[in-house]
Design a protein around this motif. Structure first.
Motif, PDB file in Angstrom:
ATOM      1  N   LEU A  63       0.808  -1.230   0.000  1.00 42.09           N
ATOM      2  CA  LEU A  63       0.000   0.000   0.000  1.00 42.09           C
ATOM      3  C   LEU A  63       0.837   1.275   0.000  1.00 42.09           C
ATOM      4  O   LEU A  63       0.311   2.364  -0.198  1.00 42.09           O
ATOM      5  N   GLY A  64       2.138   1.165   0.250  1.00 44.05           N
ATOM      6  CA  GLY A  64       3.022   2.316   0.121  1.00 44.05           C
ATOM      7  C   GLY A  64       2.855   3.390   1.172  1.00 44.05           C
ATOM      8  O   GLY A  64       3.089   4.568   0.895  1.00 44.05           O
ATOM      9  N   ILE A  65       2.478   2.992   2.394  1.00 38.88           N
ATOM     10  CA  ILE A  65       2.287   3.973   3.457  1.00 38.88           C
ATOM     11  C   ILE A  65       2.526   3.335   4.813  1.00 38.88           C
ATOM     12  O   ILE A  65       2.312   2.131   4.991  1.00 38.88           O
ATOM     13  N   SER A  66       3.018   4.125   5.766  1.00 38.31           N
ATOM     14  CA  SER A  66       3.174   3.702   7.158  1.00 38.31           C
ATOM     15  C   SER A  66       3.230   4.967   8.010  1.00 38.31           C
ATOM     16  O   SER A  66       3.162   6.079   7.482  1.00 38.31           O
ATOM     17  N   LEU A  67       3.360   4.772   9.317  1.00 38.63           N
ATOM     18  CA  LEU A  67       3.448   5.943  10.187  1.00 38.63           C
ATOM     19  C   LEU A  67       4.248   5.617  11.422  1.00 38.63           C
ATOM     20  O   LEU A  67       4.596   4.463  11.674  1.00 38.63           O
ATOM     21  N   ALA A  68       4.513   6.652  12.206  1.00 42.14           N
ATOM     22  CA  ALA A  68       5.246   6.478  13.459  1.00 42.14           C
ATOM     23  C   ALA A  68       4.816   7.557  14.436  1.00 42.14           C
ATOM     24  O   ALA A  68       4.426   8.656  14.037  1.00 42.14           O
ATOM     25  N   ARG A  69       4.868   7.195  15.712  1.00 41.27           N
ATOM     26  CA  ARG A  69       4.707   8.173  16.785  1.00 41.27           C
ATOM     27  C   ARG A  69       6.098   8.400  17.351  1.00 41.27           C
ATOM     28  O   ARG A  69       6.842   7.443  17.613  1.00 41.27           O
ATOM     29  N   ILE A  70       6.468   9.673  17.529  1.00 43.92           N
ATOM     30  CA  ILE A  70       7.764   9.987  18.116  1.00 43.92           C
ATOM     31  C   ILE A  70       7.515  10.775  19.396  1.00 43.92           C
ATOM     32  O   ILE A  70       6.859  11.821  19.374  1.00 43.92           O
ATOM     33  N   ASP A  71       8.027  10.256  20.500  1.00 48.70           N
ATOM     34  CA  ASP A  71       7.940  10.924  21.799  1.00 48.70           C
ATOM     35  C   ASP A  71       9.307  11.487  22.138  1.00 48.70           C
ATOM     36  O   ASP A  71      10.333  10.839  21.900  1.00 48.70           O
ATOM     37  N   TYR A  72       9.302  12.685  22.705  1.00 51.00           N
ATOM     38  CA  TYR A  72      10.544  13.367  23.059  1.00 51.00           C
ATOM     39  C   TYR A  72      10.451  13.838  24.514  1.00 51.00           C
ATOM     40  O   TYR A  72       9.492  14.530  24.888  1.00 51.00           O
ATOM     41  N   ALA A  73      11.444  13.502  25.323  1.00 44.54           N
ATOM     42  CA  ALA A  73      11.584  14.097  26.642  1.00 44.54           C
ATOM     43  C   ALA A  73      12.020  15.547  26.436  1.00 44.54           C
ATOM     44  O   ALA A  73      12.401  15.932  25.322  1.00 44.54           O
ATOM     45  N   PRO A  74      11.987  16.370  27.480  1.00 44.42           N
ATOM     46  CA  PRO A  74      12.531  17.719  27.323  1.00 44.42           C
ATOM     47  C   PRO A  74      13.964  17.653  26.764  1.00 44.42           C
ATOM     48  O   PRO A  74      14.804  16.893  27.269  1.00 44.42           O
ATOM     49  N   TYR A  75      14.205  18.379  25.696  1.00 42.73           N
ATOM     50  CA  TYR A  75      15.485  18.439  24.990  1.00 42.73           C
ATOM     51  C   TYR A  75      15.883  17.096  24.360  1.00 42.73           C
ATOM     52  O   TYR A  75      17.046  16.903  24.008  1.00 42.73           O
ATOM     53  N   GLY A  76      14.921  16.206  24.187  1.00 44.34           N
ATOM     54  CA  GLY A  76      15.172  14.914  23.555  1.00 44.34           C
ATOM     55  C   GLY A  76      15.409  15.072  22.057  1.00 44.34           C
ATOM     56  O   GLY A  76      14.901  15.986  21.413  1.00 44.34           O
ATOM     57  N   LEU A  77      16.177  14.145  21.502  1.00 45.69           N
ATOM     58  CA  LEU A  77      16.590  14.202  20.100  1.00 45.69           C
ATOM     59  C   LEU A  77      16.222  12.920  19.367  1.00 45.69           C
ATOM     60  O   LEU A  77      16.498  11.823  19.856  1.00 45.69           O
ATOM     61  N   ASN A  78      15.604  13.053  18.200  1.00 39.62           N
ATOM     62  CA  ASN A  78      15.531  11.956  17.238  1.00 39.62           C
ATOM     63  C   ASN A  78      16.727  12.225  16.325  1.00 39.62           C
ATOM     64  O   ASN A  78      16.689  13.136  15.498  1.00 39.62           O
ATOM     65  N   PRO A  79      17.823  11.470  16.492  1.00 40.27           N
ATOM     66  CA  PRO A  79      19.112  11.842  15.899  1.00 40.27           C
ATOM     67  C   PRO A  79      19.114  11.800  14.381  1.00 40.27           C
ATOM     68  O   PRO A  79      18.216  11.217  13.764  1.00 40.27           O
ATOM     69  N   PRO A  80      20.122  12.420  13.768  1.00 48.83           N
ATOM     70  CA  PRO A  80      20.217  12.401  12.313  1.00 48.83           C
ATOM     71  C   PRO A  80      20.103  10.983  11.758  1.00 48.83           C
ATOM     72  O   PRO A  80      20.819  10.076  12.192  1.00 48.83           O
TER      73      PRO A  80
END
Length: 178
Positions: free
Chosen positions: A64-81
């Motif tokens: 189907l060519g689609i998906s998703l994600a939930r991203i949670d961040y603590a204060p000053y949290g990083l989803n890295p490069p």
């Protein structure tokens, strides 16, 4: 109409990297996932948690060519490069404030595009380009990402370069990072 991914290849058809169950045996559960209402555990060195919902969680997403994600961040949290080699990403902030950005390819002189996002703001990361998100607030942040692949893949840059198995020769890394 449908090609529900199945792990057992007996009496299945192979399509797009997954085996498909007989469509007459498909059930509503093949198209369902529950759990994105629950915050991810951000008690880690990066202060972030990505909860992916792709073909591995919802077999009915296959082809189907689609998906998703939930991203949670603590204060000053990083989803890295990182990069998604098979997908464009569209991100919407639902709580908090994020600093986000992506870097273009060498051909476009590695130009950095960044933006500060607040609740309700949306940003797009083009397919295959390195991108990141940083919570700039003193409170938790949450975002949802849509991806243009049922299996977008993820390559976290630091993990790939400094955590490869076997390790990359230190002379290569030393010279590359000067």
């Amino acid at each position: 109409d449908i090609c529900v991914a199945i792990k057992d290849p007996k009496s299945a058809v192979f399509v797009n990297g997954k085996f498909c169950k007989d469509p007459n045996l498909a059930r509503a559960e093949d198209f369902f996932y529950s759990g994105l209402q629950k915050p991810g555990n951000t008690s880690n060195p990066l202060g972030s948690k990505v909860t992916a919902v792709n073909v591995d969680q919802i077999p009915g997403l296959n082809t189907l060519g689609i998906s998703l994600a939930r991203i949670d961040y603590a204060p000053y949290g990083l989803n890295p490069p990182h990069t998604h080699p098979r997908a464009t990403e569209i991100l919407v902030v639902v709580e908090g404030e994020l600093y986000v950005g992506f870097v273009t390819s060498n051909q476009l002189e590695n130009k950095l595009f960044t933006k500060y996002l607040k609740k309700g703001d949306v940003f797009v990361f083009p397919e295959g380009l390195i991108h990141f998100q940083l919570n700039i607030g003193k409170t938790n942040a949450v975002a949802f990402a849509g991806l243009s692949s049922q299996n977008p893949g993820v390559i976290t840059i630091a993990n790939s370069l400094f955590g490869s198995n076997p390790p990359i020769n230190y002379n290569v890394l030393t010279k590359a990072f000067q």
